[in-house]
Design a protein around this motif. Structure first.
Motif, PDB file in Angstrom:
ATOM      1  N   THR A 198      48.203  40.013  39.490  1.00 10.79           N
ATOM      2  CA  THR A 198      46.915  40.589  39.084  1.00 10.79           C
ATOM      3  C   THR A 198      47.039  42.083  38.838  1.00 10.79           C
ATOM      4  OG1 THR A 198      45.722  38.933  40.398  1.00 10.79           O
ATOM      5  CG2 THR A 198      44.506  40.906  39.737  1.00 10.79           C
ATOM      6  N   SER A 199      47.713  42.782  39.756  1.00 12.64           N
ATOM      7  CA  SER A 199      47.913  44.217  39.598  1.00 12.64           C
ATOM      8  C   SER A 199      48.735  44.521  38.355  1.00 12.64           C
ATOM      9  CB  SER A 199      48.613  44.780  40.838  1.00 12.64           C
ATOM     10  OG  SER A 199      48.887  46.154  40.685  1.00 12.64           O
ATOM     11  N   ALA A 200      49.780  43.735  38.121  1.00 14.21           N
ATOM     12  CA  ALA A 200      50.631  43.960  36.953  1.00 14.21           C
ATOM     13  C   ALA A 200      49.853  43.779  35.658  1.00 14.21           C
ATOM     14  CB  ALA A 200      51.825  43.008  36.987  1.00 14.21           C
ATOM     15  N   LEU A 201      48.931  42.821  35.633  1.00 10.20           N
ATOM     16  CA  LEU A 201      48.164  42.561  34.420  1.00 10.20           C
ATOM     17  C   LEU A 201      47.051  43.577  34.202  1.00 10.20           C
ATOM     18  CD1 LEU A 201      47.857  38.663  34.659  1.00 10.20           C
ATOM     19  CD2 LEU A 201      49.307  39.965  33.077  1.00 10.20           C
ATOM     20  N   LEU A 202      46.377  43.962  35.284  1.00  7.03           N
ATOM     21  CA  LEU A 202      45.209  44.840  35.140  1.00  7.03           C
ATOM     22  C   LEU A 202      45.584  46.318  35.132  1.00  7.03           C
ATOM     23  CD1 LEU A 202      42.546  43.057  37.391  1.00  7.03           C
ATOM     24  CD2 LEU A 202      43.089  42.725  34.978  1.00  7.03           C
ATOM     25  N   THR A 203      46.405  46.743  36.076  1.00  8.29           N
ATOM     26  CA  THR A 203      46.752  48.163  36.153  1.00  8.29           C
ATOM     27  C   THR A 203      47.494  48.617  34.913  1.00  8.29           C
ATOM     28  OG1 THR A 203      46.924  47.939  38.554  1.00  8.29           O
ATOM     29  CG2 THR A 203      47.843  49.936  37.587  1.00  8.29           C
ATOM     30  N   SER A 204      48.309  47.734  34.365  1.00  2.60           N
ATOM     31  CA  SER A 204      49.070  48.081  33.163  1.00  2.60           C
ATOM     32  C   SER A 204      48.200  48.088  31.907  1.00  2.60           C
ATOM     33  CB  SER A 204      50.212  47.081  32.977  1.00  2.60           C
ATOM     34  OG  SER A 204      49.695  45.781  32.708  1.00  2.60           O
ATOM     35  N   GLY A 205      46.998  47.549  32.002  1.00 10.32           N
ATOM     36  CA  GLY A 205      46.109  47.494  30.849  1.00 10.32           C
ATOM     37  C   GLY A 205      46.330  46.289  29.957  1.00 10.32           C
ATOM     38  N   ARG A 206      47.188  45.344  30.381  1.00 11.12           N
ATOM     39  CA  ARG A 206      47.400  44.148  29.558  1.00 11.12           C
ATOM     40  C   ARG A 206      46.097  43.363  29.399  1.00 11.12           C
ATOM     41  NH1 ARG A 206      52.272  44.239  32.608  1.00 11.12           N
ATOM     42  NH2 ARG A 206      54.165  44.139  31.334  1.00 11.12           N
ATOM     43  N   ILE A 207      45.317  43.304  30.473  1.00  9.61           N
ATOM     44  CA  ILE A 207      44.035  42.616  30.454  1.00  9.61           C
ATOM     45  C   ILE A 207      42.994  43.552  31.071  1.00  9.61           C
ATOM     46  CG2 ILE A 207      42.722  40.625  31.291  1.00  9.61           C
ATOM     47  CD1 ILE A 207      45.278  39.034  31.385  1.00  9.61           C
ATOM     48  N   SER A 208      41.815  43.621  30.473  1.00  8.46           N
ATOM     49  CA  SER A 208      40.765  44.494  31.008  1.00  8.46           C
ATOM     50  C   SER A 208      40.129  43.862  32.237  1.00  8.46           C
ATOM     51  CB  SER A 208      39.700  44.751  29.947  1.00  8.46           C
ATOM     52  OG  SER A 208      38.950  43.567  29.694  1.00  8.46           O
ATOM     53  N   ASP A 209      39.510  44.698  33.064  1.00 11.91           N
ATOM     54  CA  ASP A 209      38.827  44.196  34.255  1.00 11.91           C
ATOM     55  C   ASP A 209      37.732  43.192  33.873  1.00 11.91           C
ATOM     56  OD1 ASP A 209      40.427  45.870  35.724  1.00 11.91           O
ATOM     57  OD2 ASP A 209      38.881  47.377  36.094  1.00 11.91           O
ATOM     58  N   GLU A 210      36.992  43.498  32.798  1.00 16.78           N
ATOM     59  CA  GLU A 210      35.893  42.629  32.389  1.00 16.78           C
ATOM     60  C   GLU A 210      36.411  41.256  31.961  1.00 16.78           C
ATOM     61  OE1 GLU A 210      36.484  45.660  31.300  1.00 16.78           O
ATOM     62  OE2 GLU A 210      34.856  46.776  32.272  1.00 16.78           O
ATOM     63  N   ASP A 211      37.483  41.247  31.160  1.00 15.55           N
ATOM     64  CA  ASP A 211      38.042  39.973  30.714  1.00 15.55           C
ATOM     65  C   ASP A 211      38.612  39.185  31.887  1.00 15.55           C
ATOM     66  OD1 ASP A 211      37.392  40.378  28.069  1.00 15.55           O
ATOM     67  OD2 ASP A 211      39.335  41.248  27.532  1.00 15.55           O
ATOM     68  N   TRP A 212      39.192  39.896  32.841  1.00 19.12           N
ATOM     69  CA  TRP A 212      39.773  39.225  34.011  1.00 19.12           C
ATOM     70  C   TRP A 212      38.678  38.550  34.844  1.00 19.12           C
ATOM     71  CZ3 TRP A 212      44.338  37.695  35.780  1.00 19.12           C
ATOM     72  CH2 TRP A 212      44.453  37.358  37.149  1.00 19.12           C
ATOM     73  N   LEU A 213      37.613  39.282  35.116  1.00 19.27           N
ATOM     74  CA  LEU A 213      36.518  38.727  35.909  1.00 19.27           C
ATOM     75  C   LEU A 213      35.892  37.527  35.209  1.00 19.27           C
ATOM     76  CD1 LEU A 213      34.828  42.028  37.166  1.00 19.27           C
ATOM     77  CD2 LEU A 213      36.216  40.418  38.489  1.00 19.27           C
ATOM     78  N   ALA A 214      35.740  37.618  33.889  1.00 20.86           N
ATOM     79  CA  ALA A 214      35.166  36.506  33.135  1.00 20.86           C
ATOM     80  C   ALA A 214      36.082  35.290  33.193  1.00 20.86           C
ATOM     81  CB  ALA A 214      34.932  36.926  31.683  1.00 20.86           C
ATOM     82  N   ALA A 215      37.381  35.509  33.101  1.00 20.90           N
ATOM     83  CA  ALA A 215      38.339  34.407  33.153  1.00 20.90           C
ATOM     84  C   ALA A 215      38.331  33.741  34.528  1.00 20.90           C
ATOM     85  CB  ALA A 215      39.735  34.917  32.811  1.00 20.90           C
ATOM     86  N   CYS A 216      38.269  34.554  35.590  1.00 20.16           N
ATOM     87  CA  CYS A 216      38.244  34.001  36.950  1.00 20.16           C
ATOM     88  C   CYS A 216      36.978  33.204  37.202  1.00 20.16           C
ATOM     89  CB  CYS A 216      38.373  35.134  37.974  1.00 20.16           C
ATOM     90  SG  CYS A 216      40.002  35.919  37.992  1.00 20.16           S
ATOM     91  N   ALA A 217      35.886  33.634  36.606  1.00 22.03           N
ATOM     92  CA  ALA A 217      34.631  32.900  36.764  1.00 22.03           C
ATOM     93  C   ALA A 217      34.684  31.569  36.015  1.00 22.03           C
ATOM     94  CB  ALA A 217      33.465  33.749  36.257  1.00 22.03           C
ATOM     95  N   ALA A 218      35.324  31.574  34.856  1.00 20.38           N
ATOM     96  CA  ALA A 218      35.413  30.355  34.055  1.00 20.38           C
ATOM     97  C   ALA A 218      36.423  29.365  34.622  1.00 20.38           C
ATOM     98  CB  ALA A 218      35.794  30.718  32.618  1.00 20.38           C
ATOM     99  N   GLU A 219      37.471  29.873  35.276  1.00 25.21           N
ATOM    100  CA  GLU A 219      38.503  29.006  35.847  1.00 25.21           C
ATOM    101  C   GLU A 219      38.827  29.475  37.260  1.00 25.21           C
ATOM    102  OE1 GLU A 219      40.117  26.467  37.002  1.00 25.21           O
ATOM    103  OE2 GLU A 219      40.273  25.925  34.872  1.00 25.21           O
ATOM    104  N   PRO A 220      38.073  29.009  38.255  1.00 29.54           N
ATOM    105  CA  PRO A 220      38.260  29.474  39.633  1.00 29.54           C
ATOM    106  C   PRO A 220      39.553  29.006  40.295  1.00 29.54           C
ATOM    107  CG  PRO A 220      36.606  27.738  39.532  1.00 29.54           C
ATOM    108  CD  PRO A 220      36.919  28.098  38.124  1.00 29.54           C
ATOM    109  N   ASP A 221      40.182  27.954  39.775  1.00 31.41           N
ATOM    110  CA  ASP A 221      41.449  27.492  40.347  1.00 31.41           C
ATOM    111  C   ASP A 221      42.569  28.349  39.782  1.00 31.41           C
ATOM    112  OD1 ASP A 221      43.757  26.247  41.172  1.00 31.41           O
ATOM    113  OD2 ASP A 221      43.058  24.222  40.756  1.00 31.41           O
ATOM    114  N   ALA A 222      43.158  29.197  40.626  1.00 37.17           N
ATOM    115  CA  ALA A 222      44.178  30.139  40.151  1.00 37.17           C
ATOM    116  C   ALA A 222      45.387  29.439  39.570  1.00 37.17           C
ATOM    117  CB  ALA A 222      44.605  31.069  41.295  1.00 37.17           C
ATOM    118  N   ASP A 223      45.671  28.205  40.010  1.00 32.75           N
ATOM    119  CA  ASP A 223      46.807  27.464  39.451  1.00 32.75           C
ATOM    120  C   ASP A 223      46.623  27.209  37.953  1.00 32.75           C
ATOM    121  OD1 ASP A 223      48.901  25.569  41.440  1.00 32.75           O
ATOM    122  OD2 ASP A 223      47.537  27.034  42.306  1.00 32.75           O
TER     123      ASP A 223
END
Length: 279
Positions: free
Chosen positions: A54-79
């Motif tokens: 998560t840190s590698a994806l967000l801190t590096s700017g590969r994925i925005s915080d907003e897109d990440w939160l939306a994705a986690c809400a849409a797919e709560p199973d991290a697998d």
């Protein structure tokens, strides 16, 4: 599990590989962590000692915080989250595989820097896992290689994680060869005499091992300097150091070293937990 209890974490992971175990191994200690297995392969390792996927994806700017939160809400199973990120076009399948696999190796390395404690097995816990996963033997061999390389270039790797590099007065953003890679400039920007290599890794969302190698490289270029290093009893360290940048990629992998033995009622002696992706 059957038969005798494995004597250390690498042996445990090999046993679980043979049994195609899917679940989580919780390892106590500092930093300790959780090793997530899928069909016996190591899919993810979470530890306070190294940045997560998560840190590698967000801190590096590969994925925005907003897109990440939306994705986690849409797919709560991290697998299944990785597949969702790719389907939504937030990252490529190959890029995600590289990031997840690199995080497994880095976390295993971070856990190997301090003696582990005991372990316990638990049911499968949801985690953003590398696909298909990493062979336990590769993990051990690669961690052993990294520990040996850092020991040769600098000294005890565990000690390097505790130093607080400072910039050399008057040193500019360029190396003595007239050019400094972007990743080195980013690390140099985080060097202030107060942050440890681990602090810098978390700030950048980069692997701890990679940051440690970059700091060694920049010391060779006279861009950073170390505080006076001491051993646990307060005496100056006498660990050998050979901070030559041109040797960083030239060392061959040594034989894998075993992790400390697990002993009832107490933490086992120091060990190596390790990785390496084939190729």
């Amino acid at each position: 599990m059957t038969a005798l209890t494995p004597r250390n974490v690498p042996a445990l992971l090999l046993r679980l590989r043979e049994e195609s175990f899917s679940g989580t191994v919780r390892v106590s200690g500092l930093p300790g962590g959780s090793i997530h297995l899928r069909n016996g392969l190591v899919g993810a390792i979470e530890t306070p000692g190294a940045p997560t996927v998560t840190s590698a994806l967000l801190t590096s700017g590969r994925i925005s915080d907003e897109d990440w939160l939306a994705a986690c809400a849409a797919e709560p199973d991290a697998d299944r989250l990785g597949g969702h990120l790719v389907a939504e076009g937030l990252t490529g399948a190959a890029e995600l595989e590289v990031v997840c696999t690199a995080a497994v190796f880095d976390a295993a390395f971070a856990m190997a820097l301090s003696p582990p404690g005991s372990w316990e097995l638990s049911d499968r816990e949801s985690a953003l896992v590398a696909e298909p996963g990493v062979e336990p033997r590769q993990l051990t061999e690669e961690t052993s290689r990294r520990m040996a390389l850092l020991s040769r270039l600098w000294g005890p790797p565990g000690e390097l994680t505790r130093v607080r590099p400072a910039p050399v007065a008057g040193a500019g953003p360029r190396g003595s060869d007239g050019w400094l890679a972007r990743r080195h400039r980013d690390v140099l920007a985080g060097v202030n005499g107060r942050r440890t290599p681990r602090d810098i890794a978390f700030a950048l969302g980069r692997g701890l091992y990679a940051v440690m190698l970059d700091l060694i490289r920049m010391e060779a270029l006279n861009l950073v300097q170390w505080e006076t290093r001491t051993t646990a009893d307060g005496r100056p360290s006498t660990a050998p150091r050979v901070p030559q940048a041109d040797t960083i990629t030239a060392v061959r992998a040594p034989e894998a070293a075993p992790l400390p033995k697990r002993r009832p009622g107490g933490a086992p002696p120091a060990q190596d937990v390790g990785p390496k992706k084939g190729g």
